[in-house]
Design an enzyme around this catalytic site. Structure first.
Site, PDB file in Angstrom:
ATOM      1  N   GLU A 104      13.009  10.295   7.846  1.00  0.00           N
ATOM      2  CA  GLU A 104      12.412  10.321   6.497  1.00  0.00           C
ATOM      3  C   GLU A 104      10.885  10.356   6.578  1.00  0.00           C
ATOM      4  OE1 GLU A 104      13.760   6.512   5.152  1.00  0.00           O
ATOM      5  OE2 GLU A 104      15.825   7.152   4.838  1.00  0.00           O
ATOM      6  N   PRO A 105      10.308  11.385   7.205  1.00  0.00           N
ATOM      7  CA  PRO A 105       8.849  11.402   7.331  1.00  0.00           C
ATOM      8  C   PRO A 105       8.159  11.770   6.018  1.00  0.00           C
ATOM      9  CG  PRO A 105       9.767  13.428   8.227  1.00  0.00           C
ATOM     10  CD  PRO A 105      10.937  12.581   7.793  1.00  0.00           C
ATOM     11  N   GLY A 106       7.080  11.078   5.722  1.00  0.00           N
ATOM     12  CA  GLY A 106       6.272  11.422   4.553  1.00  0.00           C
ATOM     13  C   GLY A 106       4.872  11.804   5.003  1.00  0.00           C
TER      14      GLY A 106
ATOM     15  N   TYR B 152      -6.272  -0.332   1.994  1.00  0.00           N
ATOM     16  CA  TYR B 152      -5.899  -0.550   3.402  1.00  0.00           C
ATOM     17  C   TYR B 152      -7.097  -0.494   4.344  1.00  0.00           C
ATOM     18  CZ  TYR B 152      -1.568   1.501   1.375  1.00  0.00           C
ATOM     19  OH  TYR B 152      -0.495   1.820   0.592  1.00  0.00           O
TER      20      TYR B 152
ATOM     21  N   CYS C 211     -16.027   0.735 -11.913  1.00  0.00           N
ATOM     22  CA  CYS C 211     -16.733  -0.544 -11.948  1.00  0.00           C
ATOM     23  C   CYS C 211     -16.044  -1.592 -11.087  1.00  0.00           C
ATOM     24  CB  CYS C 211     -16.829  -1.025 -13.388  1.00  0.00           C
ATOM     25  SG  CYS C 211     -17.729   0.145 -14.382  1.00  0.00           S
TER      26      CYS C 211
ATOM     27  N   TYR D 166      -0.169   9.823   0.145  1.00  0.00           N
ATOM     28  CA  TYR D 166      -0.557   8.596  -0.552  1.00  0.00           C
ATOM     29  C   TYR D 166      -1.958   8.723  -1.148  1.00  0.00           C
ATOM     30  CZ  TYR D 166       3.472   7.227   2.150  1.00  0.00           C
ATOM     31  OH  TYR D 166       4.734   7.200   2.703  1.00  0.00           O
TER      32      TYR D 166
END
Ligand SMILES: *Cc1c(COP(=O)(O)O)cnc(C)c1O
Length: 413
Positions: free
Chosen positions: A274-276, A317, A343, A372
């Site tokens: 299931e590679p994204g 991250y 802001c 992402y």
């Protein structure tokens, strides 16, 4: 960095000048290389060779219909984590028989939509979820294929927020308890208990944790088969990392698949992955325009028109994205924070970065932003979400128009 190249000091993607896209589509704008997406998908598909397999693209990494249609056309399956993603995949012409449904919190309505569509399998993460799938399948008079997502308790050695395979994480069923849960599942008449799945985390930097997880899963398959479970497929999830910095060394897709193949060979198992990120990250850039330069006592800032609402990875991250000017010049370098208009002090795309000198009006490409990126974007600060474009066959087109102010208020009183 592929698929980008400077041609006569002008940054191009597969031969198309990115500044042309920026001037027509405006900024901020995500641009994806169709060729790079297909190249990455085929690296998985081809490396499996004659090992029976399905490459299920993880839709959450980037879910634009044009990206899904491209992958569906190449024969990909899909890993979904919501009924919204199911809706997208079906709209894009994805084959329901190649869809797996992952996620720790599937609602009844979502399970039912997936049963109606006839997906390949549910990756179930708890006993109550098995009960729900069983009862909804019963109501429809069908049997639902399930794999139990087990938690192999390995350290994925990645960022805490994207590590998923330890016992302290919310995901999966503790591999030590798995056999008991399989026994419960077997007693449910409307389930076909035929698979084992796992997914240990994202942005994995080497194959070691994957090998550990695979060995534990294969061990479980052997124990289950000894108890006469008809295990037909294993799903090893996604997670392969990508090089965000030029010096990052990450195993090639073919190397990872080679390791998987070796460990499942001749066991009569259909293998799914299931590679994204490893399919779309390298294919995408975020184009942005410099608005201002600003100096405080301590620092210099380059203020650009893309912000954390467009690309949250640096803020969320501490992720690194290379930033390249769309036009190479020879006016020297500067060290600066590249920040957006939102802001929040956390609104930065890069910190203390050595860049070529840039000036208001200049265009920049934030690299390796295909995964992402848009998918995690928001309307924070009432900022319309960016446009998306695709480069394909020497030309380009908008695949999602920039949101309007009207779009921002849709559904509000
Ligand atoms: C997020 C996710 C993936 C994809 O992970 P990548 O790191 O993008 O390859 C695959 N499977 C599951 C269950 C996920 O949650």
């Amino acid at each position: 960095m592929r698929p980008l190249a400077y041609e006569e000091h002008v940054l191009t993607m597969d031969g198309v000048e990115l500044s042309r896209i920026a001037s027509k589509a405006g900024t901020p704008c995500y641009v994806y290389s169709a060729a790079e997406i297909l190249k990455n998908y085929r690296a998985y598909d081809d490396s499996f060779g004659d090992q029976p397999h399905t490459v299920c693209y993880a839709v959450k990494a980037a879910s634009n219909l044009s990206i899904l249609r491209l992958l569906a056309g190449a024969g990909a399956g899909f890993d979904i984590v919501s009924a919204g993603e199911l809706f997208r995949v079906l709209k894009a012409g994805g084959d329901p028989a190649k869809i797996v449904f992952s996620g720790v919190g599937k609602s009844g309505a979502e399970v039912d939509a997936a049963l109606e569509a006839g997906i390949f399998a549910f990756n179930c993460e708890s006993e109550p979820e098995l009960a729900l799938v069983d009862s909804l399948a019963h109501r429809r008079g069908i049997k639902a294929r399930v794999a139990l997502r087990v938690n192999p308790d390995v350290d994925a050695a990645t960022h805490d927020y994207i590590s998923t395979g330890r016992l302290a994480h919310k995901f999966g069923i503790d591999i030590g308890d798995a056999e008991t849960v399989y026994e419960c599942a077997r007693r449910r008449e409307n389930l076909l208990v035929e698979g084992v799945s796992c997914h240990i985390g994202s942005q994995l930097l080497n194959t070691k944790p994957v090998v550990e997880a695979v060995d534990r899963v294969v061990g479980l398959v052997q124990r289950l088969r000894a108890k006469e479970f008809e295990i037909r497929h294993v799903d090893f999830g996604g997670g392969l990392g990508v090089a965000y910095k030029p010096e990052d060394s990450i195993p090639a897709i073919g190397e990872l698949v080679g390791v998987l193949r070796q460990r499942v060979a001749n066991r009569g198992l259909h293998v799914m992955v299931e590679p994204g990120r490893s399919i779309v990250a390298s294919a995408g850039v975020l184009l942005t325009r410099v608005l201002y330069r600003k100096k405080t006592g301590a620092k210099e800032f380059v203020i650009v028109d893309a912000a954390m609402n467009d690309l949250i990875r640096p803020a969320l991250y501490s992720a690194h994205h290379e930033i390249l000017p769309l036009r190479q010049t020879s006016v020297g370098t500067m060290r600066a924070d590249v920040v957006g208009p939102v802001c929040e002090t956390g609104d930065f795309l890069a910190r203390n970065r050595d860049l070529p000198q840039v000036f208001p009006g200049d265009l920049l490409a934030v690299c390796t932003a295909g995964a992402y990126g848009f998918a995690q974007s928001s309307n924070y600060n009432a900022r319309p979400r960016a446009a998306e474009a695709m480069v394909e066959d020497g030309t380009w087109r908008v695949i999602r128009r920039r949101e309007s102010y009207e779009d921002l208020m849709r559904g509000e009183e």
